[in-house]
Design an enzyme around this catalytic site. Structure first.
Site, mmCIF file in Angstrom:
data_model
loop_
_atom_site.group_PDB
_atom_site.id
_atom_site.type_symbol
_atom_site.label_atom_id
_atom_site.label_comp_id
_atom_site.label_asym_id
_atom_site.label_seq_id
_atom_site.Cartn_x
_atom_site.Cartn_y
_atom_site.Cartn_z
ATOM 1 N N ASP A 22 -16.590 78.068 49.925
ATOM 2 C CA ASP A 22 -17.064 76.915 49.484
ATOM 3 C C ASP A 22 -18.690 77.018 49.291
ATOM 4 O OD1 ASP A 22 -14.751 75.342 48.898
ATOM 5 O OD2 ASP A 22 -14.351 75.553 50.961
ATOM 6 N N LYS A 75 -8.757 71.604 42.527
ATOM 7 C CA LYS A 75 -7.910 70.490 43.076
ATOM 8 C C LYS A 75 -7.825 69.629 41.668
ATOM 9 C CE LYS A 75 -8.280 70.786 47.999
ATOM 10 N NZ LYS A 75 -9.396 71.809 48.239
ATOM 11 N N GLY A 183 -9.230 73.069 63.431
ATOM 12 C CA GLY A 183 -8.566 73.169 64.692
ATOM 13 C C GLY A 183 -7.455 73.957 64.915
ATOM 14 N N PRO A 186 -5.682 80.594 64.420
ATOM 15 C CA PRO A 186 -5.110 81.718 63.647
ATOM 16 C C PRO A 186 -3.918 82.026 63.990
ATOM 17 C CG PRO A 186 -7.264 81.867 64.154
ATOM 18 C CD PRO A 186 -6.917 81.135 65.201
HETATM 19 O O1 O7M Z 1 -11.544 76.640 57.158
HETATM 20 P P1 O7M Z 1 -12.419 75.383 56.500
HETATM 21 O O2 O7M Z 1 -12.210 74.242 57.162
HETATM 22 O O3 O7M Z 1 -13.883 75.956 56.621
HETATM 23 O O4 O7M Z 1 -12.172 75.278 55.032
HETATM 24 C C1 O7M Z 1 -10.838 74.948 54.608
HETATM 25 C C2 O7M Z 1 -10.584 75.159 53.150
HETATM 26 O O5 O7M Z 1 -9.175 74.695 52.743
HETATM 27 C C3 O7M Z 1 -11.345 74.418 52.200
HETATM 28 O O6 O7M Z 1 -11.762 75.185 50.857
HETATM 29 C C4 O7M Z 1 -10.938 73.194 51.740
HETATM 30 O O7 O7M Z 1 -11.163 72.757 50.450
HETATM 31 C C5 O7M Z 1 -9.263 73.702 51.696
HETATM 32 N N1 O7M Z 1 -8.348 72.675 52.208
HETATM 33 C C6 O7M Z 1 -8.313 71.942 53.255
HETATM 34 O O8 O7M Z 1 -9.323 72.154 54.122
HETATM 35 N N2 O7M Z 1 -7.331 71.014 53.578
HETATM 36 C C7 O7M Z 1 -6.452 70.751 52.529
HETATM 37 O O9 O7M Z 1 -5.521 69.696 52.848
HETATM 38 C C8 O7M Z 1 -6.360 71.616 51.492
HETATM 39 C C9 O7M Z 1 -7.262 72.563 51.127
HETATM 40 C C10 O7M Z 1 -6.799 73.648 50.232
HETATM 41 O O10 O7M Z 1 -7.251 74.647 50.369
HETATM 42 O O11 O7M Z 1 -6.551 73.115 49.217
HETATM 43 C C11 O7M Z 1 -5.952 74.067 48.345
#
Ligand code: O7M
Length: 231
Positions: A22, A75, A183, A186
């Site tokens: 991201d 999304k 949270g 892994p």
């Molecule tokens: O591990 P993080 O929290 O830094 O990042 C989580 C990633 O998963 C981030 O790219 C979010 O957009 C994605 N994600 C969620 O955190 N929650 C969801 O419910 C769904 C997604 C996701 O990947 O949707 C495809």
């Protein structure tokens, strides 16, 4: 079988890790090169596109499409005609798969379009406030199955929903975000029935992304060998 590339990479690399890109602090290609050995794929989010531009995304796909599963996470949730157009452009950028929402309806028409990448439908989300999606969780999973999507996204932070998705859709490829910064531990989603874990900040924001990716990959390996003994 759809998602063949993803499963072949999982087998050949012994990894169930997809890293979420991201906000990336360094040039995306440089970061991916560092973690490439330990991951089956990377998920590209809107922050990366907006920060680095579509040419950088195209170059990222060109550079790693041969060795990694390239997953686009914008999304999508529009009317079918617009989604079909978006997915065609996403394919042209070089992605193997894309994430779509299901609540908007019409996903069946989207799934029958030619020139689409593989599609993963969001059946529930990781944050506690996503109550409205959760109320319709079973319907959303069925919506994806009836449309013949290639897989589902289920929240690692809500293992009961991972287990429920696995029960309703035993053959679906399940991707689970929410590990690390949000949270979940892994390997915990793999244990609940997911096939891959999506991990962002735990790897990307680490002072040593390579070491962090290897640690998650190793935790997955330990779980997967135990799980395959169970099944
Ligand atoms: O591990 P993080 O929290 O830094 O990042 C989580 C990633 O998963 C981030 O790219 C979010 O957009 C994605 N994600 C969620 O955190 N929650 C969801 O419910 C769904 C997604 C996701 O990947 O949707 C495809």
């Amino acid at each position: 079988m759809r998602t063949r590339k993803l499963w072949e990479l999982a087998e050949s690399k012994g990894s169930r890790l997809i890293v979420a890109l991201d906000s990336v602090p360094v040039e995306p290609k440089k970061l991916v090169k560092e973690i490439e050995e330990y991951v089956v794929g990377v998920k590209v989010g809107l922050p990366l596109l907006l920060q680095w531009g579509s040419q950088a995304v195209r170059e990222l796909c060109e550079a790693f499409r041969g060795t990694l599963y390239m997953l686009c996470d914008f999304k999508l949730a529009d009317i079918p005609a617009v989604m079909v157009e978006e997915l065609k452009l996403i394919s042209e950028l070089g992605f193997d798969g894309a994430i779509v929402h299901l609540f908007q309806g019409g996903i069946k028409a989207v799934a029958t379009a030619a020139d689409r990448p593989e599609l993963f439908g969001l059946a529930a989300m990781t944050h506690s406030e996503s109550r409205l999606l959760e109320v319709h969780f079973g319907e959303l999973v069925h919506e994806a199955l009836e449309a013949g999507l290639d897989g589902l996204v289920v929240p690692a932070t809500k293992p009961e929903l991972v287990r429920a998705a696995r029960k309703i859709a035993p053959g679906a490829t399940l991707l689970a975000p929410g590990v690390g910064a949000q949270g979940a531990l892994p390997g915990s989603a793999l244990e609940a029935g997911a096939d891959f874990e999506i991990v962002g900040r735990l790897v990307v924001a680490s002072p040593d992304p390579c070491l962090a990716a290897r640690a998650v990959r190793d935790a997955h390996r330990a779980r997967v060998s135990v799980i395959s003994e169970w099944r």
